[in-house]
Write a protein that holds these residues in place. Structure first.
Motif, PDB file in Angstrom:
ATOM      1  N   THR A 145       0.790  -1.244   0.000  1.00  0.00           N
ATOM      2  CA  THR A 145       0.000   0.000   0.000  1.00  0.00           C
ATOM      3  C   THR A 145       0.819   1.290   0.000  1.00  0.00           C
ATOM      4  N   MET A 198      -6.212  -5.146  -3.192  1.00  0.00           N
ATOM      5  CA  MET A 198      -7.180  -5.500  -2.157  1.00  0.00           C
ATOM      6  C   MET A 198      -6.923  -6.912  -1.632  1.00  0.00           C
ATOM      7  N   HIS A 221      -5.571  -7.768   2.296  1.00  0.00           N
ATOM      8  CA  HIS A 221      -6.347  -8.580   3.243  1.00  0.00           C
ATOM      9  C   HIS A 221      -5.657  -9.910   3.550  1.00  0.00           C
ATOM     10  N   HIS A 240      -9.949   6.944  -0.861  1.00  0.00           N
ATOM     11  CA  HIS A 240      -8.960   6.272  -0.021  1.00  0.00           C
ATOM     12  C   HIS A 240      -7.608   6.386  -0.698  1.00  0.00           C
ATOM     13  N   ASP A 299      -9.236  -0.570  -0.720  1.00  0.00           N
ATOM     14  CA  ASP A 299      -9.804  -1.381   0.346  1.00  0.00           C
ATOM     15  C   ASP A 299     -11.243  -1.724  -0.032  1.00  0.00           C
ATOM     16  N   TYR A 316     -13.317  -2.738  10.111  1.00  0.00           N
ATOM     17  CA  TYR A 316     -14.070  -3.727   9.327  1.00  0.00           C
ATOM     18  C   TYR A 316     -15.371  -4.203   9.962  1.00  0.00           C
ATOM     19  N   ALA A 327      -6.426   3.337   8.697  1.00  0.00           N
ATOM     20  CA  ALA A 327      -5.558   2.646   7.739  1.00  0.00           C
ATOM     21  C   ALA A 327      -4.139   3.186   7.762  1.00  0.00           C
TER      22      ALA A 327
END
Length: 314
Positions: A75, A98, A102, A173, A177, A256, A272
């Motif tokens: 990221t 994404m 995760h 963002h 995400d 989340y 984040a």
């Protein structure tokens, strides 16, 4: 219906539109990112090279450092490019980011639970520690963390990739995400939101509860120890891991669990920053400053490197 599936790329809106603040944040983020990479590589190299750190606890710590390096790399570089130019990302690139985000986040959560179990065995069953925490057991724990991350993240990636997207391609963002991406879909996303809450919420909550259970047993054992020296030793052993657990789970659960509203996305963006930039940087610092064995290893390596640099006098 006409605009569906026409979006082949998205624009990551980032954190701010103020030019001077973007430049400042670029320098600040670059500093933290380099510190993150250097600190975690240092931890890994110390665990590999130093015989005093050849134990299950440090094997798991080295794997945590490796995950932190990958986690930030997924990221942070893309976020930094957004401070300097328009931050475009293809739809496939967005889904891939994404997925890996995760995957690595879930793997780290499971690994932290494994580290909590390691501390429980070491403190509550010290005589059986070597028998329980064998090399094969540690490898199985790390393997479980990776497999859990690989499978659970696949659910979000596949479900998001199946959504039809309108012409609106501005993601609020600095990376792709789930919540801000599915918000752009031209379809009801309640199933996606529910799946996100169930899968990510269940995984983060269950691993946190397993870690908490380990510390409940450790606390019960701690209360049975009368000597202050013994209690201090146990506290110093656990404090590093416990600090990381609080940082990691605190931000993950806030992010989340809950629907993707405008307010929640703004809050998630702040959270984040903590778990993509700050937490991976703090992890090696926390272990270096609060763990005596890691500090001794670091001092020994620094002395060794300084000796090697001394000129040879003939």
């Amino acid at each position: 219906m006409e605009g569906w599936n026409r979006t082949t790329e998205f624009i990551l809106m980032g954190i701010t539109n103020i030019v001077w603040l973007q430049k400042f944040l670029f320098i600040l983020t670059l500093f933290f990112f380099l510190l993150d990479i250097f600190g975690n590589i240092l931890i890994i190299s110390m665990v590999i090279r130093d015989l005093t750190l050849q134990s299950p606890m440090y094997f798991l710590l080295a794997n945590l450092s490796f995950l932190d390096i990958l986690f930030s790399t997924v990221t942070v570089p893309k976020m930094m490019s957004g401070f300097l130019m328009e931050n475009l990302i293809s739809k496939n690139g967005c889904i891939a980011q994404m997925y890996f985000f995760h995957f690595l986040g879930c793997a780290e959560g499971v690994l932290l639970a494994a580290m909590g179990y390691d501390r429980y065995v070491a403190i509550c069953h010290p005589l059986h520690y070597k028998a329980i925490m064998q090399k094969a057991t540690c490898i199985q724990l790390v393997f479980t963390a990776w497999v859990t991350g690989l499978t659970t993240s696949l659910v979000h990636a596949v479900m998001t990739s199946q959504l039809p997207f309108c012409n609106n391609k501005n993601i609020k963002h600095f990376f792709c995400d789930v919540k801000p991406v599915i918000k752009l879909a031209c379809k009801d996303i309640h199933v996606n939101e529910l799946t996100l809450a169930i899968v990510s919420g269940f995984l983060s909550t269950s691993t946190f509860l397993l870690t908490l259970l380990s510390y409940i047993y450790i606390l019960a054992h701690l209360l049975q120890i009368r000597s202050s020296k013994g209690r201090s030793k146990i506290f110093s052993t656990c404090s590093s891991h416990l600090s990381i657990v609080i940082l990691f789970y605190g931000t993950a659960m806030c992010t989340y669990i809950g629907p993707a509203s405008e307010n929640s996305i703004e809050k998630d963006r702040v959270a984040a920053i903590l778990f993509t930039v700050i937490t991976p940087t703090l992890n090696p610092l926390i272990y270096t400053l609060r763990n005596k064995e890691v500090r001794k290893s670091l001092e020994k390596n620094l002395k060794r490197s300084s000796i090697l640099r001394l000129p040879i006098v003939k």
